[in-house]
Design an enzyme around this catalytic site. Sequence first.
Site, PDB file in Angstrom:
ATOM      1  N   PRO A 139       3.740  -4.467  15.982  1.00 41.72           N
ATOM      2  CA  PRO A 139       3.897  -4.353  17.450  1.00 41.72           C
ATOM      3  C   PRO A 139       2.544  -4.271  18.152  1.00 41.72           C
ATOM      4  O   PRO A 139       2.408  -4.653  19.301  1.00 41.72           O
ATOM      5  CB  PRO A 139       4.692  -3.062  17.636  1.00 41.72           C
ATOM      6  CG  PRO A 139       4.829  -2.419  16.326  1.00 41.72           C
ATOM      7  CD  PRO A 139       4.375  -3.354  15.280  1.00 41.72           C
ATOM      8  N   CYS A 167       1.273  15.564 -16.361  1.00 41.92           N
ATOM      9  CA  CYS A 167       0.352  16.708 -16.489  1.00 41.92           C
ATOM     10  C   CYS A 167      -1.079  16.205 -16.675  1.00 41.92           C
ATOM     11  O   CYS A 167      -1.344  15.374 -17.556  1.00 41.92           O
ATOM     12  CB  CYS A 167       0.753  17.566 -17.689  1.00 41.92           C
ATOM     13  SG  CYS A 167      -0.400  18.919 -17.980  1.00 41.92           S
ATOM     14  N   GLN A 189       0.839  -1.201   0.000  1.00 46.58           N
ATOM     15  CA  GLN A 189       0.000   0.000   0.000  1.00 46.58           C
ATOM     16  C   GLN A 189       0.871   1.246   0.000  1.00 46.58           C
ATOM     17  O   GLN A 189       0.380   2.352  -0.126  1.00 46.58           O
ATOM     18  CB  GLN A 189      -0.906   0.015   1.227  1.00 46.58           C
ATOM     19  CG  GLN A 189      -1.793  -1.216   1.329  1.00 46.58           C
ATOM     20  CD  GLN A 189      -2.407  -1.333   2.696  1.00 46.58           C
ATOM     21  OE1 GLN A 189      -3.481  -0.789   2.973  1.00 46.58           O
ATOM     22  NE2 GLN A 189      -1.724  -2.029   3.575  1.00 46.58           N
ATOM     23  N   ASN A 190       2.169   1.031   0.177  1.00 46.66           N
ATOM     24  CA  ASN A 190       3.095   2.155   0.326  1.00 46.66           C
ATOM     25  C   ASN A 190       3.443   2.745  -1.045  1.00 46.66           C
ATOM     26  O   ASN A 190       3.568   2.018  -2.029  1.00 46.66           O
ATOM     27  CB  ASN A 190       4.368   1.708   1.047  1.00 46.66           C
ATOM     28  CG  ASN A 190       4.069   1.158   2.443  1.00 46.66           C
ATOM     29  OD1 ASN A 190       3.024   1.464   3.020  1.00 46.66           O
ATOM     30  ND2 ASN A 190       4.946   0.325   2.963  1.00 46.66           N
ATOM     31  N   ILE A 191       3.591   4.056  -1.074  1.00 43.74           N
ATOM     32  CA  ILE A 191       3.896   4.753  -2.341  1.00 43.74           C
ATOM     33  C   ILE A 191       5.352   5.246  -2.344  1.00 43.74           C
ATOM     34  O   ILE A 191       5.775   5.978  -3.221  1.00 43.74           O
ATOM     35  CB  ILE A 191       2.937   5.947  -2.541  1.00 43.74           C
ATOM     36  CG1 ILE A 191       3.021   6.938  -1.362  1.00 43.74           C
ATOM     37  CG2 ILE A 191       1.508   5.460  -2.760  1.00 43.74           C
ATOM     38  CD1 ILE A 191       2.192   8.209  -1.571  1.00 43.74           C
ATOM     39  N   HIS A 214      -1.441   1.269  -4.419  1.00 47.51           N
ATOM     40  CA  HIS A 214      -1.779   2.699  -4.273  1.00 47.51           C
ATOM     41  C   HIS A 214      -0.890   3.575  -5.153  1.00 47.51           C
ATOM     42  O   HIS A 214      -0.836   4.789  -4.980  1.00 47.51           O
ATOM     43  CB  HIS A 214      -1.676   3.140  -2.798  1.00 47.51           C
ATOM     44  CG  HIS A 214      -2.764   2.556  -1.954  1.00 47.51           C
ATOM     45  ND1 HIS A 214      -2.728   2.569  -0.584  1.00 47.51           N
ATOM     46  CD2 HIS A 214      -3.912   1.917  -2.300  1.00 47.51           C
ATOM     47  CE1 HIS A 214      -3.827   1.979  -0.110  1.00 47.51           C
ATOM     48  NE2 HIS A 214      -4.548   1.563  -1.144  1.00 47.51           N
TER      49      HIS A 214
HETATM   50  N1  APR Z   1       6.750  -2.587  12.263  1.00 47.78           N
HETATM   51  C1  APR Z   1       5.551  -3.174  11.955  1.00 47.78           C
HETATM   52  N2  APR Z   1       4.358  -2.541  12.090  1.00 47.78           N
HETATM   53  C2  APR Z   1       4.375  -1.270  12.556  1.00 47.78           C
HETATM   54  C3  APR Z   1       5.571  -0.586  12.910  1.00 47.78           C
HETATM   55  C4  APR Z   1       6.792  -1.313  12.744  1.00 47.78           C
HETATM   56  N3  APR Z   1       7.974  -0.729  13.062  1.00 47.78           N
HETATM   57  N4  APR Z   1       5.252   0.672  13.343  1.00 47.78           N
HETATM   58  C5  APR Z   1       3.905   0.773  13.263  1.00 47.78           C
HETATM   59  N5  APR Z   1       3.379  -0.391  12.807  1.00 47.78           N
HETATM   60  C6  APR Z   1       1.972  -0.715  12.531  1.00 47.78           C
HETATM   61  C7  APR Z   1       0.961   0.073  13.327  1.00 47.78           C
HETATM   62  O1  APR Z   1       0.677  -0.594  14.549  1.00 47.78           O
HETATM   63  C8  APR Z   1      -0.271   0.039  12.395  1.00 47.78           C
HETATM   64  O2  APR Z   1      -1.096  -1.092  12.670  1.00 47.78           O
HETATM   65  O3  APR Z   1       1.739  -0.371  11.179  1.00 47.78           O
HETATM   66  C9  APR Z   1       0.345  -0.135  11.001  1.00 47.78           C
HETATM   67  C10 APR Z   1       0.198   1.101  10.129  1.00 47.78           C
HETATM   68  O4  APR Z   1      -1.179   1.254   9.844  1.00 47.78           O
HETATM   69  P1  APR Z   1      -1.634   2.519   8.999  1.00 47.78           P
HETATM   70  O5  APR Z   1      -0.978   3.742   9.516  1.00 47.78           O
HETATM   71  O6  APR Z   1      -3.155   2.463   8.899  1.00 47.78           O
HETATM   72  O7  APR Z   1      -1.006   2.283   7.571  1.00 47.78           O
HETATM   73  P2  APR Z   1      -1.553   1.364   6.419  1.00 47.78           P
HETATM   74  O8  APR Z   1      -2.212   0.132   6.951  1.00 47.78           O
HETATM   75  O9  APR Z   1      -0.451   1.169   5.463  1.00 47.78           O
HETATM   76  O10 APR Z   1      -2.646   2.305   5.729  1.00 47.78           O
HETATM   77  C11 APR Z   1      -3.189   1.807   4.548  1.00 47.78           C
HETATM   78  O11 APR Z   1      -4.372   3.816   4.107  1.00 47.78           O
HETATM   79  O12 APR Z   1      -4.956   5.928   3.604  1.00 47.78           O
HETATM   80  C12 APR Z   1      -4.371   4.827   3.150  1.00 47.78           C
HETATM   81  O13 APR Z   1      -2.930   5.230   1.392  1.00 47.78           O
HETATM   82  C13 APR Z   1      -2.953   5.060   2.761  1.00 47.78           C
HETATM   83  O14 APR Z   1      -1.566   3.233   2.101  1.00 47.78           O
HETATM   84  C14 APR Z   1      -2.275   3.769   3.197  1.00 47.78           C
HETATM   85  C15 APR Z   1      -3.441   2.901   3.597  1.00 47.78           C
END
Ligand code: APR
Length: 258
Positions: free
Chosen positions: A227, A137, A109-111, A129
């Site tokens: 975690p 453009c 999901q990471n960009i 994503h």
């Molecule tokens: N190692 C593993 N997991 C971790 C760490 C780490 N060092 N640090 C934080 N986390 C966990 C958090 O506990 C959380 O559950 O990573 C998760 C991050 O969740 P989100 O912030 O919701 O990110 P994500 O799941 O990638 O979001 C999905 O939402 O809005 C969209 O485009 C955006 O790609 C994103 C998508």
Amino acid sequence: MTRDDSRIRQLGQALEAAERILFITGAGLSADSGLPTYRGLGGLYNGTTAEGLPIEAALSGPMLQRDPALCWKYLAEIGRACHGATPNAGHRAIAELQARKPGCWVLTQNIDGFHRAAGSPAERLIEIHGQLAPLYCQACGREAADAERRLAGPLPPRCDACAGVLRPPVVLFEEMLPVEAVERLRRQQAIGFDLVLAVGTSASFGYILEPLLRCRTAGGFTVEINPATTELAAWVDLHVPGRALDVLPQAIGHISEQ
Ligand code: APR
């Protein structure tokens, strides 16, 4: 041996035994590269913007059309954070496993582009994503070079040829997922996976949860590396409570050189 050590050993054994493996990664994997996550502690989405908007509204497709300067203010913030950081040992461990196992895929999901930068093969990497570059453009479709330099300049960045507003090939809120990425995911899901691992994601979207649920329903093994305990706890066979940066190199290090 501590409980966590035995979980990591169990994870290493599952990785060694599986042929078809899917890593589903989220912002938590890049948190160890210094990038902000979106939800949870210190998450980008936890507050509202300086304009009093939810960040999901500021980073939406309609906002890019209605108020490109506002949308680009937050797009540039994410872009600058990504350009200032690098992949970590978690990304590299996944790429190393992919080099050993031709059936090992990544759905991210990471960009930030960190999986590609760490060596994951593009043909087995689904960036659902999109990516932060190259900018293009919206008016004439031309690609614009040097995205990083433009993020430091006036916003929104404009096309050198027609002065149209540029944008990155990312999926903003209220926009469709890239058809090619969705199709690749569908094809790989049809083949199936023996092992699906959710790494650093809150699994906020159905298309992220689905591959894990399908694997479980088909009798495969499911893992969460995080975690925190998330809603995925009910769906995984093994939860490894730790940072991806620590867990993945240890687990993959258990796998004998084949
Ligand atoms: N190692 C593993 N997991 C971790 C760490 C780490 N060092 N640090 C934080 N986390 C966990 C958090 O506990 C959380 O559950 O990573 C998760 C991050 O969740 P989100 O912030 O919701 O990110 P994500 O799941 O990638 O979001 C999905 O939402 O809005 C969209 O485009 C955006 O790609 C994103 C998508």
